[in-house]
Structures are given as C-alpha cells and as structure tokens.
Design an enzyme around this catalytic site. Structure first.
Site, PDB file in Angstrom:
ATOM      1  N   CYS A 171      35.786  33.067  35.621  1.00 59.47           N
ATOM      2  CA  CYS A 171      34.796  33.838  36.466  1.00 59.47           C
ATOM      3  C   CYS A 171      33.812  33.096  37.496  1.00 59.47           C
ATOM      4  CB  CYS A 171      33.777  34.760  35.455  1.00 59.47           C
ATOM      5  SG  CYS A 171      34.815  35.457  34.048  1.00 59.47           S
ATOM      6  N   HIS A 311      24.549  35.574  36.823  1.00 59.08           N
ATOM      7  CA  HIS A 311      25.788  35.958  36.443  1.00 59.08           C
ATOM      8  C   HIS A 311      25.954  36.792  35.319  1.00 59.08           C
ATOM      9  CE1 HIS A 311      29.999  35.149  35.471  1.00 59.08           C
ATOM     10  NE2 HIS A 311      29.823  35.040  33.977  1.00 59.08           N
ATOM     11  N   GLU A 322      21.831  31.800  30.323  1.00 55.65           N
ATOM     12  CA  GLU A 322      21.289  31.841  31.891  1.00 55.65           C
ATOM     13  C   GLU A 322      19.896  31.781  31.786  1.00 55.65           C
ATOM     14  OE1 GLU A 322      22.600  33.662  36.094  1.00 55.65           O
ATOM     15  OE2 GLU A 322      23.357  34.576  34.128  1.00 55.65           O
ATOM     16  N   LYS A 343      26.253  43.001  38.364  1.00 54.17           N
ATOM     17  CA  LYS A 343      27.427  43.410  37.500  1.00 54.17           C
ATOM     18  C   LYS A 343      27.036  44.696  36.676  1.00 54.17           C
ATOM     19  CE  LYS A 343      29.535  39.159  36.586  1.00 54.17           C
ATOM     20  NZ  LYS A 343      28.566  38.141  37.508  1.00 54.17           N
ATOM     21  N   HIS A 348      32.340  43.397  35.870  1.00 53.05           N
ATOM     22  CA  HIS A 348      32.609  42.227  36.020  1.00 53.05           C
ATOM     23  C   HIS A 348      34.064  42.100  36.629  1.00 53.05           C
ATOM     24  CE1 HIS A 348      32.794  37.886  35.711  1.00 53.05           C
ATOM     25  NE2 HIS A 348      32.733  37.894  34.403  1.00 53.05           N
ATOM     26  N   PHE A 408      34.998  31.102  31.886  1.00 55.14           N
ATOM     27  CA  PHE A 408      36.016  30.349  30.733  1.00 55.14           C
ATOM     28  C   PHE A 408      36.312  29.025  30.991  1.00 55.14           C
ATOM     29  CE2 PHE A 408      37.484  34.696  28.590  1.00 55.14           C
ATOM     30  CZ  PHE A 408      36.208  34.927  27.985  1.00 55.14           C
TER      31      PHE A 408
END
Length: 420
Positions: A171, A311, A322, A343, A348, A408
């Site tokens: 991502c 994010h 975050e 998002k 996403h 990831f």
C-alpha cells in the site's frame, strides 16, 4: 544527490470518485463516497458469497475511455494507469502522445507502481485454463499480468526511454513511485518522470483473502458510511480500485517551457519496520523515521507543515500508530495541522492509494483547501489530531503538506510537497 528542484506540472486520476482530477477533487471537497454494494457493481453477479458486501470501483470504466482494441490488450490495472497518465501528461501541457520529437525520450522516465499487479488477468486466465484447457490461455497473459505492465504501457505511450520503474511495496507503492521519480530527476537521469500507482483487485479471491485476515470491514450497513478512519466504530478498510499520476519535472525544464507548476516535491523518506509482515509497528517507529527523513531531506521545520493527507485506512491499529508518528515528529505542532484521510471517500486503492492521495495533497496546496474526512462521528481518544470533518482553509504563504503511505511488509513512505 543534487538539490535540483523537482516540481509537479501535471495531475491525472481515475478512481471511485471520478474519471479525472477535476471531478475527483469536486467529490472530495463535497465529501462524497465512492463505496457501493457488490450487488450494484457489474460483473459480480456470479461471485460466491463473501463475508464482505461492499467495494469502491472506479467511477468511470476505463474501457469507455480507451480504444476497444487497445483496452483488450491491457489488464484493468494498466487501463486505469494509462487513463490517469494521459490526463496528467495533457494537463502538463505536453504533446499527447509524444511523437514529434520536441521532447527527448532519453530524458523522460516512468515510475508507475502496483501493489499486486495484473491479478484480474492472472485469475481470469486460470479460470479459462481449468474450463477450456491450456491452449485457450491468452498469449498476452504474461505481458498483461506482469507487475511492470502499467509502467511499460506508459513508456510506450510517451516514448519514455529513461528509467521505467515499478515500485512494489504493497500500500506504500504509489507514494514510493513519487519518491523514486523525484530521485531520478535529482540524480540527473531524467527531466520529466510520470509517477504514480494503480490497482484493480476487486475480485472474489483477494477480497476473500483480505477478509479472512480481518483487514476488510464486514459492516453491511450503508456503504457510504463504512470507511471511517479514526472513528471508534472503524473495523477495517474498504477495497477500492483506481490510479493516480503526477508529472514531475525539474524546475529548470518546467520554467524553460513555460509550464504551470502546482507544487514542489521538497523531500521524501522511505524506511521499513522489520516488525511484522502485515501489522504495523504499534509505536510507529518505522513510519516516524520516514517522516523524519522527508523533513530532513527537504530541510523542513515541523512548524512549516500545515496539512497531512494521512494513510489512515480505517483499521483499528494503523490509524492510532500514524497519530503517534505525527506527534513523535512534529511535537506539539501535530495538533495544529489540518489532517485528513481521503480514503474515507475512495476506500483503499492499495498500490494506487499513495498516488491518488498525492494528487489530492497537491490540489489541497494548490487550492489552499483540505478535503474532509467523512464518517468521523466519534474520534478515537487515542488519536490526538485536528482532523477536518468539513473542508478547511489552509494558510497562505509558504506551507508544506505531507502525504503518508504505509504497507504490508513494513513499508513506510512520506512525501513532503511545498506550495508555490
């Protein structure tokens, strides 16, 4: 590395909110959701029953934009990438396609990322092989499914003969492509780089896999309300598809041709967690270092930062981590900046997320306006940030906006854009 200035001269995107940058920006400012029920998405009629009932498909089918023959030779991820890049190229005032020799193809690069690649082509051809035999597998399957197919497609489109790269960092891929593109220009390897990311993974297999690892929201309520970053009721992200592209250019090259400049890429930071293949470091140490590197790279003071496109995917752990990163890097100033997560509206987009959010970050600077985070009804008390729930004006003068992406494998990327 030289301190060659890198600027943004073109923007393009196709995603759940719209088929171009203008429509997307309008949708973001209006707080519109692109999330839909699977039953409303064409092609899902024969899908098996999944634990997840929603997704965020592209608002405009790329096959409605591209020539039919060409579209059939491209995986949907490459189709989306091509649509967004063609818009960005034209928006930058460049020839489309690059054919008359006014630009030197040896000085044009591509950095188009994907987190998964041509999964639609891979899985559909496997189904064909099982049903009809190996000889019915498309001879174009490999060039369509390979991860660098979108980047190669753009290279052919624009006559790009400098580095043609495909960052793959889950991502964080799209944002990493922007960082890599800026590096190519700073290193003197290119004058223009088309950078971005793309993804099209709305398919029952990846959706089942994400659902089984408890990453996707299983909320069956109103689709428009399910993606809810930082809210106490968040329970996972909504899978979307789309692409974003930015034309990056050396300041000298852009000025010489009289190009409009949206913003400047001031600094970038890339790190890894080395913590877990899927879970973020709960203290956000890797992301903190990425943010620190971006500020150091751009010689940016924390007090210069006015806006963050976070994010924030709507997952319980990631959203809190975050917040910790921003406080660790910006100190008390972290509570004074305007933070948002687009998002909440797009879902996403995996490898395309950082690029579409890069477009949104640049437009926020350009218009001096932060789009809102929708569906934030009850802020998680562990998140101590000033999150815009309505469009918010950004300060005048020289300001900085951060675009954060985490993926990831522990991938962390931060890009700092400056106003012009």
């Amino acid at each position: 590395m030289s301190r060659t200035r890198v600027v943004v001269t073109g923007l393009g995107t196709t995603n759940p909110l719209g088929g171009d940058a203008a429509t997307t920006w309008e949708g973001m400012v209006a707080g519109r959701s692109g999330v839909r029920r699977l039953s409303e998405i064409p092609g899902t009629e024969d899908w098996p029953e999944l634990a997840v009932s929603i997704a965020a498909p592209a608002a405009v089918d790329p096959t409605d934009v591209l020539e039919r023959v060409r579209a059939r030779r491209l995986d949907r991820s490459s189709q989306l990438a091509l649509v967004s890049a063609m818009e960005a190229w034209a928006d930058a005032g460049l020839e489309q396609p690059q054919a008359d020799g006014e630009l030197d193809g040896d000085r044009i690069g591509i950095a188009m990322a994907s987190g998964i690649g041509g999964v639609q082509t891979l899985l559909s051809n496997y189904d064909v092989m099982l049903a009809k035999g190996p000889r019915r597998v498309s001879p174009l399957a490999v060039p369509m499914l390979m991860a660098n197919a979108p980047a190669a497609t753009l290279s052919l489109q624009f006559g790009a003969r400098a580095a043609v790269n495909t960052p793959v960092s889950a991502c964080a891929s799209g944002n990493e492509a922007i960082s890599l593109a800026a590096d190519q220009i700073r290193l003197g390897r290119a004058d223009i780089v088309v950078a971005g990311g793309t993804e099209s993974a709305i398919h029952p297999l990846p959706m089942a896999a994400f659902a089984n690892m408890m990453a996707l929201s299983k909320n069956a309520g109103d689709p428009a309300t399910v993606s809810r970053p930082w809210d106490t009721a968040r329970d996972g992200f909504v899978l979307g598809e789309g692409a974003g592209a930015l034309v990056l250019e050396s300041y000298e090259h852009a000025r010489a041709r009289g190009a409009r400049i949206y913003a400047e890429v001031l600094g970038t930071g890339i790190t890894a967690d080395s913590h877990d293949i899927a879970q973020p470091d709960p203290e956000g140490r890797g992301g903190t270092r990425a943010l620190q590197r971006a500020l150091a790279d751009g010689e940016i003071s924390p007090s210069d930062v006015a806006h963050v496109n976070a994010h924030a995917t709507s997952t319980p752990q990631g959203d809190v981590a975050e917040s910790l990163m921003l406080h660790a890097v910006l100190g008390a100033h972290a509570e004074e900046i305007v933070v948002t997560s687009t998002k909440s509206m797009t879902g996403h987009l995996l490898g395309g997320a950082g690029a579409v959010e890069g477009v949104a970050t640049v437009l926020a600077l350009h218009h001096r306006l932060s789009p809102p985070t929708i569906n934030l009804d009850n802020l998680d008390p562990a998140v101590e940030l000033d999150i815009a729930t309505k469009p918010r004006d950004l300060p005048l003068g020289d300001i900085v906006a951060l675009n954060n992406s985490f993926g990831f494998g522990g991938a962390n990327v931060a890009v700092a854009f400056g106003s012009v």
